[in-house]
Enzyme design. Structure first.
Site, mmCIF file in Angstrom:
data_model
loop_
_atom_site.group_PDB
_atom_site.id
_atom_site.type_symbol
_atom_site.label_atom_id
_atom_site.label_comp_id
_atom_site.label_asym_id
_atom_site.label_seq_id
_atom_site.Cartn_x
_atom_site.Cartn_y
_atom_site.Cartn_z
ATOM 1 N N LYS A 1 1.072 -1.340 0.047
ATOM 2 C CA LYS A 1 0.057 0.169 -0.122
ATOM 3 C C LYS A 1 0.901 0.893 -0.016
ATOM 4 C CE LYS A 1 -4.326 -2.220 1.252
ATOM 5 N NZ LYS A 1 -3.796 -3.604 1.654
HETATM 6 C C1 LIG Z 1 -4.324 -4.638 0.917
HETATM 7 C C2 LIG Z 1 -3.567 -5.767 0.609
HETATM 8 C C3 LIG Z 1 -3.846 -6.965 -0.320
HETATM 9 C C4 LIG Z 1 -5.058 -6.680 -1.192
HETATM 10 O O1 LIG Z 1 -5.154 -5.393 -2.065
HETATM 11 P P1 LIG Z 1 -6.423 -5.089 -2.821
HETATM 12 O O2 LIG Z 1 -6.452 -3.566 -2.784
HETATM 13 O O3 LIG Z 1 -7.705 -5.557 -1.526
HETATM 14 O O4 LIG Z 1 -6.429 -5.881 -3.822
HETATM 15 C C5 LIG Z 1 -2.778 -7.983 -0.456
HETATM 16 N N1 LIG Z 1 -1.748 -7.965 0.377
HETATM 17 C C6 LIG Z 1 -1.474 -7.077 1.292
HETATM 18 C C7 LIG Z 1 -0.391 -7.407 2.320
HETATM 19 C C8 LIG Z 1 -2.200 -6.049 1.492
HETATM 20 O O5 LIG Z 1 -2.200 -5.278 2.391
#
Ligand SMILES: *Cc1c(COP(=O)(O)O)cnc(C)c1O
Length: 478
Positions: free
Chosen positions: A122
């Site tokens: 993120k």
């Molecule tokens: C948020 C997250 C995801 C999934 O991302 P999406 O936006 O829901 O597709 C996958 N792995 C980790 C470690 C995350 O923090």
């Protein structure tokens, strides 16, 4: 570049939205999500020229396609991408380096998206978003109180992106005692005056309910400029498109080659960016969607039925950042799947918003989803996750986290000869240490900086389900 809603508003009017308007807004007033009227294309010549660019310059070139120079001057965008994607922030010059997992599976690679400040993917979008928000708010002479609920990765990424930024305060609710010690230390050790951590004695849904109660008080919301940075934010999606382009370019030497991506996705945010990169012309063969036991999305791609779950039907898994019951970004993909038919989208989501489901299995569009859009999907369980972490470590000496393991597991099931697969690494194993230890028998080692962080003083306000107290904290802040 003009933006429209998936449910039709802004389509046939003179006041179409611009990037800078969409950046700071959430849902459209008709309940839909904002998308460009038509997606920009990446030419063959651009792809070739971009092969040698550093990450920040590639980011500028990709994102500039979604932004009019008259709306947000491209010279300013270039300053922001250059400041966001640095070695200081992401620990490597490449920003998203690749590692071969050849010894586990010929043709399989890992793209590291979790070298940012909170060790999860993120950061890739949020680090730029913090700068874009600060810039836009100053330009529009506005302030923003970001209110959110988190069970881990989103909250910390938002806080590290917004800390110290002018005109922005963050109020982040988390369930008391339910995050890992590492995640708590990461968030609660921030001492910036504009970051407010609130631990709610309850579960994640209680935190979410408080956020909803505050946001539903429209007068309070307007008076205190309440906003969010959740995964439907368009700025996050465009910033994520960049790492697909970089992954493709790093894994190939000529534009005649194709690659596939294996993507752990819950809210459809991560893989939506891959879909957009593919539509823009990046030679992506297959987009392999990996879910955990909460398999709403895998079920859709396997059967054509989209059936969001109720909170009570949502499992707590060992890849918790994908424990979702409803995929908030999915509507954007279905809009493209159905040929940008806003009326059909509005009708389908009327059902979804009433707690229902929809079935596209007999439509020609769904039958073309693999051929036309390149999607396949699969589900990984706790046992698959453990076995994949263990086997990957034994054969390659690379330690992966639980979400990345879901991508590797589902990716391996879809390997084709001649087409390499890039599995996206979305978090470092230290963030989900307990499960990784269960798999390999030892805790992922911490760096000295991480050990030091664990010992820092923590700052958090603990409370019950007290909406008024949260409101009072927000009212007192700016
Ligand atoms: C948020 C997250 C995801 C999934 O991302 P999406 O936006 O829901 O597709 C996958 N792995 C980790 C470690 C995350 O923090």
């Amino acid at each position: 570049m003009k933006y429209i809603s998936t449910r039709g508003s802004f389509t046939n009017t003179a006041h179409k939205q611009t990037f800078s308007q969409v950046l700071l807004s959430g849902l459209a007033e008709d309940g839909g999500l904002m998308l460009p009227e038509t997606l920009p294309k990446i030419t063959e010549a651009e792809l070739t020229a971009w092969r040698t660019l550093p990450y920040h310059a590639l980011a500028f070139n990709v994102i500039a396609k979604f932004v009019d120079n008259t709306d947000l001057p491209h010279a300013d965008l270039a300053v922001m991408t250059k400041a966001a994607y640095t070695k200081e922030v992401f620990n490597t010059d490449e920003i998203t380096p690749l590692t071969s997992l050849q010894a586990l599976q010929p043709g399989l690679m890992l793209q590291h998206l979790s070298n940012g400040p909170t060790l999860a993917f993120k950061d890739m979008a949020m680090q730029l978003l913090g700068r874009l928000f600060e810039y836009e708010l100053a330009r529009q002479n506005k302030t923003l109180n970001i209110l959110g609920a988190t069970s881990g990765d989103t909250g910390s990424a938002a806080e590290y992106a917004m800390r110290g930024r002018k005109g922005i305060s963050v109020f982040m609710l988390s369930p008391a005692g339910r995050m890992s010690a590492f995640q708590r230390a990461q968030m609660y050790s921030l001492q910036d005056a504009n970051i407010h951590n609130i631990a709610v004695v309850g579960v994640f849904d209680d935190c979410q309910d408080i956020v909803k109660a505050v946001s539903n008080d429209l007068e309070f919301k307007r008076k205190h400029n309440i906003g969010t940075v959740n995964s439907i934010n368009w700025g996050r999606i465009v910033a994520q498109v960049v790492y697909y382009v970089r992954g493709y370019l790093s894994a190939t030497t000529s534009n005649s080659q194709k690659v596939s991506f294996a993507v752990p996705s819950g809210n459809f945010g991560n893989i939506l960016a891959g879909h957009i990169a593919r539509e823009m012309g990046v030679p992506i063969d297959t987009l392999i969607l990996a879910t955990n036991e909460n398999n709403v999305l895998a079920e859709f791609f396997q059967t054509g039925v989209y059936r969001p779950r109720k909170s009570a039907e949502t499992f707590e898994t060992s890849s918790p950042s994908m424990d979702i019951s409803k995929a908030s970004n999915f509507e954007r993909f279905v809009f493209h799947l159905l040929g940008c038919d806003a009326e059909r989208i509005a009708a389908l989501w009327k059902e979804v918003d009433r707690g229902g489901s929809f079935d596209l299995s007999n439509t020609p569009e769904f039958k073309s989803v693999r051929e036309r859009f390149g999607f396949v999907a699969g589900t990984s369980t706790h046992a698959n996750r453990l076995a994949t972490i263990r086997e990957t470590f034994q054969r390659t000496n690379v330690l992966i986290d639980t979400h990345t393991a879901d991508a590797v597991y589902v990716g391996r099931a879809h390997i084709k000869q001649e087409i390499p697969i890039i599995a996206l690494e979305t978090a470092l194993p230290i963030k989900f240490a307990a499960t990784v230890e269960e798999a390999v028998g030892f805790e992922p080692p911490m760096t000295d900086a991480q050990k030091a962080m664990m010992k820092l003083p923590q700052q958090v306000t603990t409370m019950g389900l007290d909406v008024n107290r949260v409101k009072a904290m927000i009212a007192a802040s700016l």
